[in-house]
Motif scaffolding. Structure first.
Motif, PDB file in Angstrom:
ATOM      1  N   GLN A  72       9.630  -6.542 -90.212  1.00  0.00           N
ATOM      2  CA  GLN A  72       8.427  -6.861 -89.439  1.00  0.00           C
ATOM      3  C   GLN A  72       8.320  -5.895 -88.260  1.00  0.00           C
ATOM      4  O   GLN A  72       9.320  -5.600 -87.607  1.00  0.00           O
ATOM      5  N   ARG A  74       6.649  -5.447 -84.537  1.00  0.00           N
ATOM      6  CA  ARG A  74       6.082  -6.278 -83.469  1.00  0.00           C
ATOM      7  C   ARG A  74       5.767  -5.421 -82.249  1.00  0.00           C
ATOM      8  O   ARG A  74       6.510  -4.497 -81.919  1.00  0.00           O
ATOM      9  N   ALA A  77       8.964  -8.575 -78.634  1.00  0.00           N
ATOM     10  CA  ALA A  77       9.898  -9.469 -79.327  1.00  0.00           C
ATOM     11  C   ALA A  77       9.307 -10.833 -79.638  1.00  0.00           C
ATOM     12  O   ALA A  77       9.712 -11.493 -80.589  1.00  0.00           O
ATOM     13  N   GLU A  78       8.329 -11.292 -78.846  1.00  0.00           N
ATOM     14  CA  GLU A  78       7.753 -12.622 -79.042  1.00  0.00           C
ATOM     15  C   GLU A  78       6.591 -12.640 -80.040  1.00  0.00           C
ATOM     16  O   GLU A  78       6.058 -13.700 -80.344  1.00  0.00           O
ATOM     17  N   LEU A  80       5.848 -13.088 -83.039  1.00  0.00           N
ATOM     18  CA  LEU A  80       6.365 -13.592 -84.319  1.00  0.00           C
ATOM     19  C   LEU A  80       5.298 -13.710 -85.400  1.00  0.00           C
ATOM     20  O   LEU A  80       5.622 -13.848 -86.576  1.00  0.00           O
ATOM     21  N   ASN A 149      15.645  -8.599 -91.696  1.00  0.00           N
ATOM     22  CA  ASN A 149      16.661  -9.514 -92.209  1.00  0.00           C
ATOM     23  C   ASN A 149      16.900  -9.155 -93.669  1.00  0.00           C
ATOM     24  O   ASN A 149      16.000  -8.667 -94.350  1.00  0.00           O
ATOM     25  N   ALA A 168      18.699 -19.218 -90.424  1.00  0.00           N
ATOM     26  CA  ALA A 168      18.203 -20.302 -89.576  1.00  0.00           C
ATOM     27  C   ALA A 168      19.111 -21.518 -89.762  1.00  0.00           C
ATOM     28  O   ALA A 168      19.575 -21.794 -90.864  1.00  0.00           O
ATOM     29  N   ARG A 177      11.300 -16.867 -91.839  1.00  0.00           N
ATOM     30  CA  ARG A 177      11.391 -17.313 -90.448  1.00  0.00           C
ATOM     31  C   ARG A 177      11.570 -16.089 -89.558  1.00  0.00           C
ATOM     32  O   ARG A 177      12.703 -15.688 -89.261  1.00  0.00           O
ATOM     33  N   PRO A 178      10.466 -15.473 -89.140  1.00  0.00           N
ATOM     34  CA  PRO A 178      10.562 -14.267 -88.315  1.00  0.00           C
ATOM     35  C   PRO A 178      11.399 -14.436 -87.048  1.00  0.00           C
ATOM     36  O   PRO A 178      11.946 -13.458 -86.541  1.00  0.00           O
ATOM     37  N   GLU A 179      11.534 -15.668 -86.568  1.00  0.00           N
ATOM     38  CA  GLU A 179      12.342 -15.870 -85.360  1.00  0.00           C
ATOM     39  C   GLU A 179      13.816 -15.544 -85.576  1.00  0.00           C
ATOM     40  O   GLU A 179      14.555 -15.361 -84.601  1.00  0.00           O
ATOM     41  N   VAL A 180      14.282 -15.457 -86.820  1.00  0.00           N
ATOM     42  CA  VAL A 180      15.677 -15.076 -87.061  1.00  0.00           C
ATOM     43  C   VAL A 180      15.821 -13.626 -87.515  1.00  0.00           C
ATOM     44  O   VAL A 180      16.934 -13.151 -87.720  1.00  0.00           O
TER      45      VAL A 180
END
Length: 189
Positions: A72, A74, A77-78, A80, A149, A168, A177-180
């Motif tokens: 991804q 970006r 960093a936020e 998502l 990931n 996750a 889960r882009p947050e991981v």
């Protein structure tokens, strides 16, 4: 740039499972990802019957044994909700790709994606080794700071085992889960 990591088993309960390693080389927007999967035991590779040699005609490939790359771009960093690229390759070399704009809701197969793979198999002590090399160019929709990931799904004795670079902490394996996803610059050795 070169990285090499061993993927962790999701909910291992003390059993590390199979050995899954991944390496990555990057030159600008061109990537080479290599997976080495050392499968323990004599379970055969679980390969779904595919209908296409193209990367856009193999929907559901992940329901069999696959290695996966999620990447991804970006602005920060936020961010998502930025689109990400998902690449899947099975032990027989069949491929699948998606650009995901919203997990499980909005996505499309990038027809023009430059995405190639090479697969080879050998046997090792008490199992089989599967090596996959994946070459791809980053599509124009993926821009900014890169987050990534790596994952693997393996069927063993009727159950699916899940592996990932960063997983996750949920009750069910979920790679969308882009947050991981990890910043690419943070996982370079």
């Amino acid at each position: 740039m070169f990285i090499l990591h061993q993927l962790k088993k999701f909910q291992s309960n003390g059993d590390d499972g199979h050995l899954v390693r991944v390496s990555l080389e990057q030159a600008c927007d061109k990537f080479l990802v290599e997976f080495i999967v050392e499968k323990k035991g004599l379970d055969p590779w679980h390969i779904l019957k595919s209908t296409s040699c193209d990367h856009y005609g193999n929907w559901g490939l992940w329901e069999g044994d696959v290695v996966e790359v999620f990447i991804q771009g970006r602005e920060d960093a936020e961010a998502l909700l930025a689109p990400y690229l998902e690449l899947n390759v099975s032990p027989n070399g069949h491929r699948f790709a998606l650009v995901v704009q919203k997990p499980r809701q909005t996505f499309y197969t990038p027809i023009q994606l430059d995405f190639k793979s090479v697969v080879c198999h050998t046997t090792h002590d008490g199992g089989e080794l599967w090596k996959t090399s994946i070459n791809f160019d980053l599509p124009e929709q993926i821009k900014g700071k890169l987050f990534i990931n790596f994952n693997c799904c393996l069927k063993c004795s009727g159950e699916t085992e899940y592996y990932g670079l960063n997983l996750a902490n949920t009750g069910k394996a979920d790679f969308h889960r882009p947050e991981v996803f990890l910043p690419l610059c943070d996982i370079v050795l």
